[in-house]
Write a protein that holds these residues in place. Structure first.
Motif, PDB file in Angstrom:
ATOM      1  N   ILE A  62      -0.481   1.524   9.082  1.00 45.26           N
ATOM      2  CA  ILE A  62      -1.377   0.369   8.968  1.00 45.26           C
ATOM      3  C   ILE A  62      -2.808   0.893   8.894  1.00 45.26           C
ATOM      4  CG2 ILE A  62      -2.095  -1.799  10.022  1.00 45.26           C
ATOM      5  CD1 ILE A  62       0.568  -1.697  11.615  1.00 45.26           C
ATOM      6  N   MET A 238      -5.087  -4.004   6.933  1.00 47.58           N
ATOM      7  CA  MET A 238      -5.554  -5.028   7.855  1.00 47.58           C
ATOM      8  C   MET A 238      -6.505  -5.966   7.125  1.00 47.58           C
ATOM      9  SD  MET A 238      -5.260  -5.738  11.155  1.00 47.58           S
ATOM     10  CE  MET A 238      -5.932  -7.110  12.088  1.00 47.58           C
ATOM     11  N   LEU A 244      -1.820  -8.605   8.544  1.00 47.34           N
ATOM     12  CA  LEU A 244      -1.549  -7.448   7.711  1.00 47.34           C
ATOM     13  C   LEU A 244      -1.034  -7.909   6.360  1.00 47.34           C
ATOM     14  CD1 LEU A 244       0.433  -5.273  10.306  1.00 47.34           C
ATOM     15  CD2 LEU A 244      -2.016  -5.210   9.832  1.00 47.34           C
ATOM     16  N   PHE A 489      -4.469  -2.713  15.209  1.00 43.94           N
ATOM     17  CA  PHE A 489      -3.679  -2.801  13.976  1.00 43.94           C
ATOM     18  C   PHE A 489      -2.186  -2.833  14.286  1.00 43.94           C
ATOM     19  CE2 PHE A 489      -7.092  -0.291  11.384  1.00 43.94           C
ATOM     20  CZ  PHE A 489      -7.963  -1.346  11.556  1.00 43.94           C
TER      21      PHE A 489
END
Length: 690
Positions: A62, A238, A244, A489
């Motif tokens: 991420i 993000m 996400l 995240f």
């Protein structure tokens, strides 16, 4: 036993957090501005080596980045053209004709991203309900290709009047241009920001086009680099709204990434608040370039759908370029570790918004920087141990820091470098506290009963003093605070928000039309989320943006996540009156209410968090050393004990003044404060009543 990795690129440091089977490893590396992927790949190698985990064991990566934001601020995006309705060429320049400072006779307004020469028009016209008044002149569209090629245009934004109601002309224009110029990146206002108010819509679409080639190139290079490093796992980005999304969606709508790093910090704070059962907190994230404050109530950050970037007037609302995108609402100011201090023409200390960044960085980095930054001032006050900064990966040099403070601040004010450093730190702390006060006032909230959650490299260093200034008596510093946004995240859901305009009045509310719109929006958001949800259960939230007829701004009101009935209309109107009263003390009797836009968010469900249990008191550990520290409130120098956070078990407590040191940051516990380790290993600072 697969691992999950998060990467947050900041203006000074790139933070990484790796988790597997309940264990976490973190690291910080200097950001590489000219090629951000190099810093990412370097950090990935370091954190994997520290954890002893192979790249093939990482199941998900991420990522959040400030690259899009920096491109807008520094005007380093693509050569962008705007294709718009004939007669509306100057919408970007005219804006809404408001002045952010009515007393400034020489006011400087933000310049559009697209210069007038590249703002092109074609005959076409829709009315406010989407009916075609003048068909699109397709020959005129084709005729613009030659001019754009001659000008070296690299990206195109298409924004037609009333396209948010009916996108038919925008889509047809895009088809024609793609046939003639397939490689040209094109952004449509009906896709990027399908809402009324043409200035905000055109500005957002132009900004999306402006950063699209840059972000697509960066994401492509990053994906190749990660694959070569052995990470073939899915890559998620993000979003500014706290969710996400896939790399494909991010490349298509990169403007939604402008606040991705700060959004991760707010998600981190919300998660920590839920762990501790704190329903009212202030998220305080101070990094190397900026500081961010965000109010979190009932474990959810405040949300907004507007954002300003590249403000001409510091702290002045209305002085930047408007972006109409879903964002977590926060105040971001140029008050980070790299923020540069100087003395203005009136003899006042000013800190930021200019930053020394990572290259060359503050003077104390020893990388050629000569301007004094906040990190230099903290070092001069004895708050940092030079050999242990950033976990020992970066040695600080006191001599250049003192020289820079003396030359740029001290000489102008007749102060020794150490006292100049005190003035710099007090000024930056006051700037952050003032930003927090204004944010609360604008939100109709206060700080009574709140806890400050401090994180980022500088948050725990400045947290207790900022709390004193705003009247908060409790500060929480979670574990991993130095890389809090990256950890955030890993706590974020896969989510996507769709916002569209459909004008409605409650006196003539069309339930059927509203339900049709909401259903279509739900399907669109669900399709995006499905790409990365991996069959995880999802939830849906719906919002209407409403105002009394004739007002200029809207208030968000929650809607039931189902088809509306006639019986719901009265309840929604009552909910609006109640929310308006919360802001302004009383409703407006007899006035009709109008709805301008609707928002639908679909997100994967996040596992519930049980509040942590309390622990029994434990003996206080012995300090590992002492440091001579100058107290910013009194100006006095005294020895402060330094404790190793890793040696403080749950239940242990120490009294200030002292420093609790760890790899990525240090927590300052001021005079009159006590620091206790809770059951989660978090540091809880409380102030004695004065």
């Amino acid at each position: 036993m697969t691992a999950r990795l998060a990467v947050d690129i900041g203006g000074t440091f790139t933070d990484l957090a790796l988790e597997r089977d309940g264990q976490r490893w973190t690291t910080k590396v200097l950001t590489t501005p000219k090629a951000p992927e190099e810093g990412v790949l370097d950090g990935v190698r370091q954190v994997l080596a520290t954890a002893g985990i192979a790249a093939s064991e990482v199941s998900l990566l991420i990522h959040g980045t400030t690259l899009a934001t920096n491109a807008l601020i520094e005007r380093k995006g693509a050569k962008t053209a705007l294709l718009t309705t004939e007669g509306f060429r100057d919408v970007l320049a005219l804006a809404n004709e408001a002045r952010y400072d009515q007393y400034d006779l020489n006011i400087e307004l933000p310049q559009p991203l697209v210069p007038r020469r590249w703002r092109l028009t074609v005959p076409e016209r829709l009315d406010n309900e989407g009916r075609v008044l003048l068909p699109l002149d397709e020959a005129a569209v084709r005729a613009q290709v030659g001019f754009m090629r001659e000008e070296g245009i690299q990206a195109l934004a298409i924004g037609f009047l009333h396209a948010f109601v009916n996108p038919v002309h925008e889509r047809r224009a895009a088809e024609i241009l793609r046939e003639a110029w397939p490689e040209l990146p094109i952004s449509l206002s009906s896709e990027v920001s399908p809402e009324m108010r043409e200035w905000e819509r055109f500005s957002t679409t132009a900004a999306n086009a402006y950063v699209q080639p840059l972000m697509a190139s960066y994401l492509g290079r990053l994906k190749i680099g990660l694959r070569e490093a052995g990470l073939g796992c899915p890559l998620f980005l993000m979003l500014s709204g706290g969710g996400l999304t896939t790399i494909e969606t991010a490349a298509r709508f990169p403007i939604r990434l402008v606040e991705s790093g700060p959004a991760g910090g707010a998600i981190f704070s919300a998660f920590v608040a839920k762990q501790r059962g704190l329903d009212k907190v202030l998220s305080f994230d101070m990094g190397g370039t900026t500081a961010k404050v965000c109010l979190i109530d009932d474990y959810a950050p405040q949300a907004s759908r507007t954002f300003e970037v590249a403000r001409v007037g510091r702290f002045k609302k209305g002085s930047g370029l408007p972006l109409r995108i879903p964002v977590i609402e926060m105040v971001e100011i140029g008050a980070g570790g790299g923020s540069i201090a100087q003395v203005d023409s009136l003899g006042r200390i000013q800190v930021g918004p200019e930053s020394a960044g990572a290259d060359p960085g503050p003077a104390c980095y020893g990388r050629g920087g000569t301007e004094p930054a906040v990190t230099d001032a903290n070092l001069a006050l004895g708050r940092y141990e030079p050999t242990l900064f950033a976990g020992g990966s970066l040695t600080l040099h006191p001599a250049p820091a003192l020289a820079a403070l003396g030359a740029r601040v001290g000489e102008a004010l007749g102060l020794a470098p150490e006292m100049a450093a005190l003035g710099v730190i007090e000024m930056v702390d006051e700037n952050m506290a003032n930003a927090a006060r204004v944010h609360a006032i604008e939100s109709g909230k206060g700080y009574g009963g709140r806890t400050v959650i401090a994180f980022g490299g500088g948050g725990p260093v400045h947290g207790y003093r900022v709390a004193e200034k705003i009247g908060v008596t409790r500060v929480l510093v979670p574990s991993g605070a130095g890389v809090g946004s990256a950890i955030g995240f890993l706590r974020a859901p896969v989510a996507y928000e769709v916002v569209k305009s459909l004008y409605q009045r409650f006196a003539t509310f069309d339930v059927k039309a509203v339900n049709a719109l909401l259903a279509a929006m739900s399907a669109e958001a669900s399709a995006v989320v499905a790409e990365g949800a991996f069959d995880t259960p999802t939830g849906e939230a719906r919002i209407a943006y409403m105002r009394y007829v004739g007002q200029g701004h809207e208030i968000a009101v929650a809607l039931p996540a189902r088809a509306l009935t006639e019986a719901d209309v009265k309840a929604i109107r009552a909910a609006y009156d109640a929310e308006y009263t919360r802001f302004y003390d009383r409703p407006v009797p007899g006035s009709d209410v109008e709805v301008l836009s609707f928002a639908v968010t679909v997100a994967t469900r996040v596992a519930d968090v049980s509040p942590a249990e309390d622990v029994l008191a434990q003996p206080s550990p012995a300090p590992i050393r002492t440091q001579q520290v100058r107290d910013t409130r009194t100006g006095e120098v005294a020895p402060w004990s330094v404790f190793d956070r890793a040696q403080m078990p749950p239940g242990a407590s120490v009294a200030g003044p002292c420093i609790v040191a760890e790899a990525e940051t240090s927590t300052l516990v001021g005079p009159g404060w006590t620091c206790r380790v809770d059951g989660l290993g978090y540091l809880e600072l409380t102030q004695e009543s004065r």
